[in-house]
Design an enzyme around this catalytic site. Structure first.
Site, mmCIF file in Angstrom:
data_model
loop_
_atom_site.group_PDB
_atom_site.id
_atom_site.type_symbol
_atom_site.label_atom_id
_atom_site.label_comp_id
_atom_site.label_asym_id
_atom_site.label_seq_id
_atom_site.Cartn_x
_atom_site.Cartn_y
_atom_site.Cartn_z
ATOM 1 C CB THR A 127 -0.902 -0.017 1.246
ATOM 2 O OG1 THR A 127 -1.688 -1.195 1.186
ATOM 3 C CG2 THR A 127 -1.814 1.187 1.296
ATOM 4 N N GLY A 157 2.120 -2.861 8.221
ATOM 5 C CA GLY A 157 2.322 -3.106 9.649
ATOM 6 C C GLY A 157 3.785 -3.371 9.959
ATOM 7 C CD GLU A 177 -4.944 -8.381 3.151
ATOM 8 O OE1 GLU A 177 -4.789 -8.516 1.929
ATOM 9 O OE2 GLU A 177 -3.998 -8.366 3.959
#
Lengths: 565, 565
Positions: free
Chosen positions: A40, A79, A322
């Site tokens: 992303t 993350g 997702e």
């Protein structure tokens, strides 16, 4: 370490060659490096083709040069990226010999193994506070002409040779595998998330007393109110439905993988489309369901003692990560429109899609509430609804195309219908899977009896919550809807004595739930009090802020009043 | 100080006598004492009659003895109660001469004016962390035989005389005033809350580019996707609708108060019921709307930089506080059932309730999409829907009563229908008020033109989202629903060029919004980056946790690998 052992490890396992495995797998499983998966960007998430990070092959040094050409191309949200990891699998547009081959994956070392400082050309940081996942550093990464050796591109399916020539993957759909895998896994996880909320709210509703039903009598349990049952029971049924649908999706994925190993990819389009839509359908439904459950606990649902604030924070990102849900549903719609075109042409449909061939003049013959316990009738109602929504979308798009609209514009002009079609399709899939799973499961007869009730109840609840579309399909009439309501109300009474057992069967221990309201022993109020007394603010009777702010404020006001007198 | 200047001050102003005002008002307005309003208990919130705290009058000393007789009777949740306030208006069951007169209000000093320590017999604390309102100490209060002088009962409407005799209030409904006032005020506040979310999401959608509409062309603004418009525009319209409905409710309250001063209370039942239902209808709709808006921002909606996490936390308690929403809707339902009975008997209805007299065989005559721009047609559709939902509930309850069910049981057995009836009634009220307000407002013609579009759009959106009920009413057919969809899609294109101006008109400054995504200047990405860089974790490149945890972990793993070689 969750992302290290899932996304990072899986990317290396699935996307690298055996030779590459030798270089990396041991380091990952021994935790001598820590990694994540960085896809992303600040400007793009779900829309892969919009990604901007580049990996340009330099033939002279046989290296890739990774670069963030714009502000919006920075990796954003992955993350653990900002502070924890030493390495990452970075998604970037591969450019070699002047040609852009789209997104490929690259192993990039981000921090020094000596002192963890970020390496030259690499800017790393945390993206700041957010809702949920507060224990994870969601990070950003800006790359400035960072060089990596050629063999750090993931080369299992496509390769860049030393001279910069490119070999395409044997099947372009192969890269979809991990997406499909993750999305089908999500459906079960989502069901488990909902089961937590259902357990807490149901147990608390079996303890909490409110108001009165019959004047003068003691306060009834709140679970004996129909309005409370309407909040709890559909969510219990939905949690069962999603967990079992997730199982089926997992099975479907495994059989596809077995086929794919033999070079058979024909199941992929439907599996890819179904898992995308179901990801959206189940997360959206669960997000709403968790809110209903939280509010069914009254004010205490807002207290962290309920565990709902944490569950909500941890759960709600699933609707955008997702694959953002609207995009996911539109992806399913693409498959549905293709199927509708095939149906028009008389071409073969997949078994599940054969609902498109139902006779639109077929009418439901139910004449009493019990008739709506018949799963064939219920499934037919869902099938007709999906048929109607899919064919309406198809016809509206065709009409726009005939008017001379560009294909993309016609598609965009019918998002309203397409989203409804995908939702109806996914809903049918869940009812069907739930029903099949309950029939197939090995259990005692009395267990299957109540599970069957849940299947019926889930289906009836879905009809009532979407009754407009069921009426539009023509299969069900307004009078028959009254029978559906009556049957729905009857089943509430059947579920009521089983409700607590049904949530206990999710087998979520107190330690895992972390909820005072959802305690197995039901000893809620005494423990709310204990929990509150242990709150940080309660260490002292008089808070420090009194001496710092309140005391001077009150004294000053007092002085002012006295001087006026 | 919000609760001090609102709930505490208002309770004293409205519920105490002039003599009592002399003792307390100056202290409150000079801030020499700080107070709150303590009603909710650990075991009960909305159900007033379930409250357990007692205030027993002791004739011998002319004092009230306030006491928490059970664990669940502890005051729980009142804002500022645990640590900040010195005083509180405490709601307790008045018991005098052995008789329980129900809930009355009492002024109780909680903490010493010298050192802020809690007074004897009083246990105070914070109830612990929760979702939202994190800057407020929501507190608990346990009273153990705390004595206050007789004149600290709020005596404006009912009195306890020195000998313990009790005088009832002249009109039992008087105590409803402040509830009605707060609830009608909430509707406007709720609309303003939604306008914040709508402003942020709309502005960001005018900056953010995603995916492609026509292959090869640049990425369009996300606001040009129909699915995005379907998320944003209904919420913009709803924010306008609720703000203007709130205005009207405020007006209705003021005229009622003027009448009540003349002893005329006839408007109260409808006003009380409408404000209860609207509180539930608008908060529920807004909670859902804010979630849609947050998710319309993609992943960034989860970042605190969007301001959505804070807006969500601050907003969502509104669904359970000041009257839990299900209870509120059932309160409205009680009024609706009374009206239905009156309609059956041919008795006089209030002007608004006359929709119950509509002919159920009336059919909508719209034959083209434009016909659904006519507000008379739209209002009639909403009226027929409400009529059908109210009469269905009434008939189902009557049927249960005829079967010999107890009244409370029959009522409980039809919550499903009653909640739908109340919702339909409130929805009609909002469409009607919104329409009236836009016609009455003083503005330029071109402004009114776009406001009228919002009214039509709000009404059309509501039909599509509840189409089952509109079909059930018989007034609209499935074919006409297709016209509604077409008209809805046409209005999206009318609103699109006005969308940013419509949210700018809410006049929420950047400082107030506190949102990087919702910046007036649209300079989002650069400022997201700046905002992230200022995050606490980013002060150092290498986080302290590396030295503390990660370094030893990595080194240990490295050693283990080497020793194995």
């Amino acid at each position: 370490m969750h992302l290290h052992t899932t996304m990072f490890l899986q990317s290396v396992s699935f996307q690298m060659t055996e030779e590459q495995h030798k270089k990396w797998l041991a380091a990952i499983t021994n935790y001598t490096i820590i990694g994540t998966y960085a896809q992303t960007e600040l400007g793009h998430g779900t829309h892969l083709r919009g990604m901007e990070t580049t990996a340009t092959y330099d033939t002279s040094t046989q290296e890739f040069v990774l670069h963030s050409p714009t502000l919006t191309s920075m990796k954003w949200w992955p993350g653990n990226l900002g502070k924890l990891v030493t390495h990452a699998i970075v998604a970037a547009r591969l450019i070699t010999r002047g040609k852009d081959y789209g997104i490929h994956l690259f192993m990039v070392q981000l921090r020094s193994m000596k002192d963890h400082s970020s390496l030259p050309g690499i800017e790393l940081g945390d993206i700041g506070p957010k809702l949920g996942y507060s224990n994870v550093d969601n990070g950003f990464l800006r790359l400035e002409y960072v060089r990596i050796p050629r063999d750090q591109m993931c080369m299992k399916f496509s390769q860049v040779h030393p001279d910069g020539t490119y070999s395409a993957p044997p099947h372009s759909k192969l890269s979809y595998n991990s997406m499909v895998h993750i999305r089908s896994g999500l459906v079960k996880r989502v069901g488990i998330g909902l089961s937590k909320g259902a357990t807490i709210a149901t147990r608390y509703s079996a303890v909490r007393r409110q108001s009165e039903l019959i004047p003068g009598r003691p306060e009834p349990l709140i679970m004996d109110y129909q309005s409370q049952q309407m909040k709890l029971f559909p969510q219990i049924a939905t949690a069962y439905a999603f967990i079992l649908t997730g199982f089926q999706l997992g099975q479907d994925f495994l059989s596809y993988i077995a086929e794919a190993k033999e070079g058979e990819f024909s199941a992929l389009p439907e599996l890819h489309s179904t898992s995308a839509g179901l990801k959206a359908f189940t997360t959206e439904s669960t997000k709403g369901g968790l809110e209903v459950l939280r509010m069914s606990c009254g004010g205490h649902g807002f207290s962290s003692a309920s565990a709902f604030p944490e569950i909500y924070g941890a759960f709600s990102p699933t609707c955008t990560f997702e694959g953002e849900n609207t995009v996911m549903l539109l992806q399913t719609a693409r498959f549905l429109m293709k199927s509708a075109r095939q149906a028009m042409k008389g071409a073969k449909l997949t078994p599940f899609m054969s609902y498109l061939l139902l006779n639109q003049h077929e009418r439901c013959r139910a004449s009493k509430p019990d008739d709506f316990l018949d799963m064939d009738t219920l499934l037919l109602a869902y099938s007709h609804r999906a048929r109607r929504m899919v064919t309406t979308s198809f016809r509206c798009i065709e009409a726009d195309l005939k008017e001379g609209k560009n294909n993309g514009i016609a598609w965009n002009n019918n998002h309203l219908h397409l989203l409804a079609a995908s939702t109806a399709h996914c809903h049918l899939f869940v009812v069907d899977s739930f029903n099949k799973a309950v029939e197939a499961i090995q259990c005692e007869d009395r267990t299957r009896r109540i599970l069957r009730v849940l299947v019926q109840f889930y289906a009836l609840d879905g009809i009532l919550k979407n009754k407009g579309e069921f009426l539009e399909s023509g299969y069900i009439t307004v009078d028959q809807l009254d029978l559906v309501s009556k049957q729905f109300i009857s089943l509430l009474a059947v579920i009521r004595p089983n409700a607590v057992a049904l949530v206990d069967a999710f087998d979520l221990r107190d330690l895992k739930l972390g909820s005072v309201l959802g305690r197995y022993d039901g000893n809620v109020y005494e423990n709310l009090y204990k929990w509150a007394k242990s709150a940080p603010l309660n260490k002292k009777d008089v808070a420090d802020a009194y001496h710092l702010h309140l005391k001077p404020f009150l004294e000053e006001n007092q002085r002012r009043v006295q001087s006026r007198l």
